[in-house]
Scaffold this motif. Structure first.
Motif, mmCIF file in Angstrom:
data_model
loop_
_atom_site.group_PDB
_atom_site.id
_atom_site.type_symbol
_atom_site.label_atom_id
_atom_site.label_comp_id
_atom_site.label_asym_id
_atom_site.label_seq_id
_atom_site.Cartn_x
_atom_site.Cartn_y
_atom_site.Cartn_z
ATOM 1 N N LEU A 111 -13.844 -10.693 37.514
ATOM 2 C CA LEU A 111 -12.526 -10.328 36.370
ATOM 3 C C LEU A 111 -11.756 -9.454 37.140
ATOM 4 C CD1 LEU A 111 -11.676 -10.074 33.431
ATOM 5 C CD2 LEU A 111 -13.240 -8.348 33.332
ATOM 6 N N GLU A 112 -12.303 -8.519 37.955
ATOM 7 C CA GLU A 112 -11.292 -7.456 38.549
ATOM 8 C C GLU A 112 -10.735 -8.087 39.840
ATOM 9 O OE1 GLU A 112 -12.051 -3.458 38.804
ATOM 10 O OE2 GLU A 112 -13.915 -3.536 37.503
ATOM 11 N N PHE A 113 -11.435 -8.625 40.598
ATOM 12 C CA PHE A 113 -10.631 -8.876 41.859
ATOM 13 C C PHE A 113 -10.526 -10.472 42.342
ATOM 14 C CE2 PHE A 113 -13.676 -5.191 42.121
ATOM 15 C CZ PHE A 113 -12.916 -4.160 42.334
ATOM 16 N N ASP A 114 -10.644 -11.184 41.503
ATOM 17 C CA ASP A 114 -10.408 -12.766 41.550
ATOM 18 C C ASP A 114 -11.540 -13.238 42.674
ATOM 19 O OD1 ASP A 114 -9.439 -15.073 41.115
ATOM 20 O OD2 ASP A 114 -7.985 -15.147 42.633
ATOM 21 N N GLY A 115 -12.528 -12.385 42.816
ATOM 22 C CA GLY A 115 -13.611 -12.806 43.746
ATOM 23 C C GLY A 115 -14.778 -13.748 43.094
ATOM 24 N N SER A 116 -15.779 -13.692 43.640
ATOM 25 C CA SER A 116 -17.201 -14.299 43.124
ATOM 26 C C SER A 116 -18.595 -13.753 43.342
ATOM 27 C CB SER A 116 -16.949 -15.948 43.696
ATOM 28 O OG SER A 116 -17.309 -15.986 44.928
ATOM 29 N N ALA A 117 -19.248 -13.823 42.622
ATOM 30 C CA ALA A 117 -20.501 -13.275 42.862
ATOM 31 C C ALA A 117 -21.697 -14.368 42.029
ATOM 32 C CB ALA A 117 -20.911 -11.931 42.153
ATOM 33 N N VAL A 118 -22.556 -14.833 42.950
ATOM 34 C CA VAL A 118 -23.372 -15.678 42.485
ATOM 35 C C VAL A 118 -25.089 -15.193 42.626
ATOM 36 C CG1 VAL A 118 -24.461 -18.070 42.423
ATOM 37 C CG2 VAL A 118 -21.901 -17.546 42.673
ATOM 38 N N ILE A 119 -25.816 -15.017 41.810
ATOM 39 C CA ILE A 119 -27.309 -14.675 41.933
ATOM 40 C C ILE A 119 -28.020 -15.872 41.905
ATOM 41 C CG2 ILE A 119 -28.996 -13.118 41.147
ATOM 42 C CD1 ILE A 119 -26.950 -11.401 40.032
ATOM 43 N N THR A 120 -28.951 -16.259 43.101
ATOM 44 C CA THR A 120 -29.863 -17.309 43.054
ATOM 45 C C THR A 120 -31.203 -16.647 42.972
ATOM 46 O OG1 THR A 120 -28.309 -18.323 44.180
ATOM 47 C CG2 THR A 120 -30.600 -19.334 44.268
ATOM 48 N N TYR A 121 -32.238 -17.272 41.974
ATOM 49 C CA TYR A 121 -33.297 -16.910 41.739
ATOM 50 C C TYR A 121 -34.392 -17.571 42.612
ATOM 51 C CZ TYR A 121 -31.329 -13.548 38.406
ATOM 52 O OH TYR A 121 -30.391 -12.692 37.743
ATOM 53 N N ALA A 122 -34.283 -17.701 43.933
ATOM 54 C CA ALA A 122 -35.220 -18.729 44.346
ATOM 55 C C ALA A 122 -36.464 -18.121 44.546
ATOM 56 C CB ALA A 122 -34.755 -18.789 45.840
ATOM 57 N N PRO A 123 -37.400 -19.174 44.486
ATOM 58 C CA PRO A 123 -38.904 -18.735 44.512
ATOM 59 C C PRO A 123 -39.340 -17.563 45.302
ATOM 60 C CG PRO A 123 -38.615 -20.957 44.158
ATOM 61 C CD PRO A 123 -37.368 -20.641 44.483
ATOM 62 N N GLU A 124 -38.810 -17.736 46.690
ATOM 63 C CA GLU A 124 -38.951 -16.902 47.606
ATOM 64 C C GLU A 124 -38.226 -15.424 47.859
ATOM 65 O OE1 GLU A 124 -35.941 -19.933 49.349
ATOM 66 O OE2 GLU A 124 -37.823 -19.825 48.059
ATOM 67 N N GLY A 125 -37.508 -15.421 47.101
ATOM 68 C CA GLY A 125 -36.664 -13.996 46.706
ATOM 69 C C GLY A 125 -35.351 -14.313 46.258
ATOM 70 N N VAL A 126 -34.781 -13.353 45.636
ATOM 71 C CA VAL A 126 -33.576 -13.265 45.119
ATOM 72 C C VAL A 126 -32.361 -13.115 46.202
ATOM 73 C CG1 VAL A 126 -31.851 -11.806 43.744
ATOM 74 C CG2 VAL A 126 -34.144 -12.306 42.896
ATOM 75 N N VAL A 127 -31.395 -13.959 45.915
ATOM 76 C CA VAL A 127 -30.271 -14.102 46.836
ATOM 77 C C VAL A 127 -29.002 -13.827 46.042
ATOM 78 C CG1 VAL A 127 -28.772 -15.312 48.447
ATOM 79 C CG2 VAL A 127 -31.496 -15.520 48.404
#
Length: 371
Positions: free
Chosen positions: A331-347
């Motif tokens: 919204l603010e910077f025309d960027g991106s952020a993706v959170i992946t909830y992989a079984p071995e750890g959050v990315v």
């Protein structure tokens, strides 16, 4: 400096502002024009011989120092002993400690700031450039010095510092007021855990503001933002190998710095409660790189990765932290952020185009004024 060196000009010629060669009409006209230019310049100009004796100073230099050229010539001593002889604390200022004087023996241009002494005794800050003068054989025969009074600049910088400190004080007071209002609102209506989360987020926001204050709210160090955001957890850990921080430094726009600090706080808090940092074996890696987007703009590519923690499951609903990270950055910077909830750890992978430093609208205004 030793006085055994020969002066730049012969003694009879040194009594005039510039040597007058009236027997050559063209040279005399050139001299007249040069004197006119120098005496109308706003910057103070001094010409020194190889003994550091002043043999010429323009009108601006006379106004700056309170001394006339004739008076300086009559003193027959290094200019340093006239306008730069004492430190502001009253200690004598020997010539060999003078940065301006180093231009001659070191055959090098010197730039910097110093404090001069006016004829009436008051001190004033100056910015200077001292450059060696060479003859046709490239031998150094003197020094030319450009000096300007920077008292107003120093005063303006001090006023700005005071205003920024006042702004920071008021921001902190506002945050404290919000916390107080929250305390009254939450009293008897929620549990202490919710209140603790709220207070932690307010502290994270305050920490981000502190990083900006250190650089006058103009920008913030990327590494400082990351380290300060993670500091409460980093300092609490005995095993520093649980954290890996790797990437280059950069200057962040204040808006980017605050948003990134809040995002990292949410990720760290979640890791401490449910993720890799909730167990003794878990680890967190924060790595980042800068890529060129063209046109002088860069992009920050930052990855948060958790390992060796408890198995991760996809959450049934997204909380405040997830919404802040995945919505605020685009919204603010025309960027991106993706959170992946992989079984071995959050990315969490963030892509943030770095806003150019400066005030809002600066690029538009300067673009419209560009030739």
């Amino acid at each position: 400096m030793p006085n055994s060196r020969q002066p730049l000009q012969s003694e009879p010629a040194a009594i005039r502002p510039l040597p007058t060669l009236r027997h050559a009409g063209q040279l005399f006209e050139t001299e007249r024009r040069l004197n006119a230019v120098l005496n109308n310049a706003s910057v103070s100009i001094f010409l020194m011989d190889d003994r550091q004796h002043c043999i010429y100073m323009n009108r601006a230099a006379e106004e700056l120092t309170g001394w006339t050229l004739d008076e300086v010539l009559a003193r027959d001593c290094p200019l340093h002993d006239i306008v730069h002889h004492t430190y502001p604390d009253g200690r004598p200022f020997p010539l060999h400690e003078c940065a301006i004087d180093r231009a001659f023996p070191e055959n090098n241009q010197e730039r910097g700031e110093e404090v001069f002494v006016h004829r009436d005794g008051h001190f004033y800050p100056v910015g200077f450039t001292a450059s060696p003068i060479r003859d046709d054989a490239a031998n150094i025969i003197g020094t030319i010095i450009e000096v300007r009074n920077i008292s107003e600049e120093k005063a303006a910088a001090e006023r700005q510092r005071l205003l920024i400190n006042e702004l920071n004080h008021r921001v902190k007071n506002t945050l404290a007021t919000v916390q107080s209002i929250a305390a009254q609102t939450f009293r008897g209506r929620t549990d202490l855990a919710v209140r603790a989360v709220f207070d932690a987020r307010m502290t994270a926001l305050s920490t981000a503001h502190n990083v900006l204050v250190e650089d006058n709210w103009e920008s913030a160090s990327l590494i400082s933002v990351i380290e300060r955001s993670l500091a409460p957890h980093l300092l609490a850990e005995v095993d520093i190998n649980r954290f890996r921080l790797d990437g280059p430094d950069a200057r962040l726009h204040p808006k980017v710095a605050v948003t990134l600090a809040m995002a990292l706080h949410e990720l760290m808090t979640n890791a401490a409660k449910y993720g890799a940092l909730s167990t003794g074996e878990g680890r967190v890696s924060v790595t980042w790189a800068l890529s060129d987007l063209g046109g002088g703009q860069q992009q920050l590519d930052l990855t948060w990765q958790e390992q060796d923690g408890p198995p991760v499951a996809q959450p049934t609903r997204k909380g405040f932290g997830s919404r802040l990270i995945e919505r605020q950055l685009p919204l603010e910077f025309d960027g991106s952020a993706v959170i992946t909830y992989a079984p071995e750890g959050v990315v969490c992978a963030m892509r943030i185009p770095l806003t150019q430093l400066g005030w809002i609208g600066q690029e538009t205004v300067e673009g419209s004024l560009a030739p």
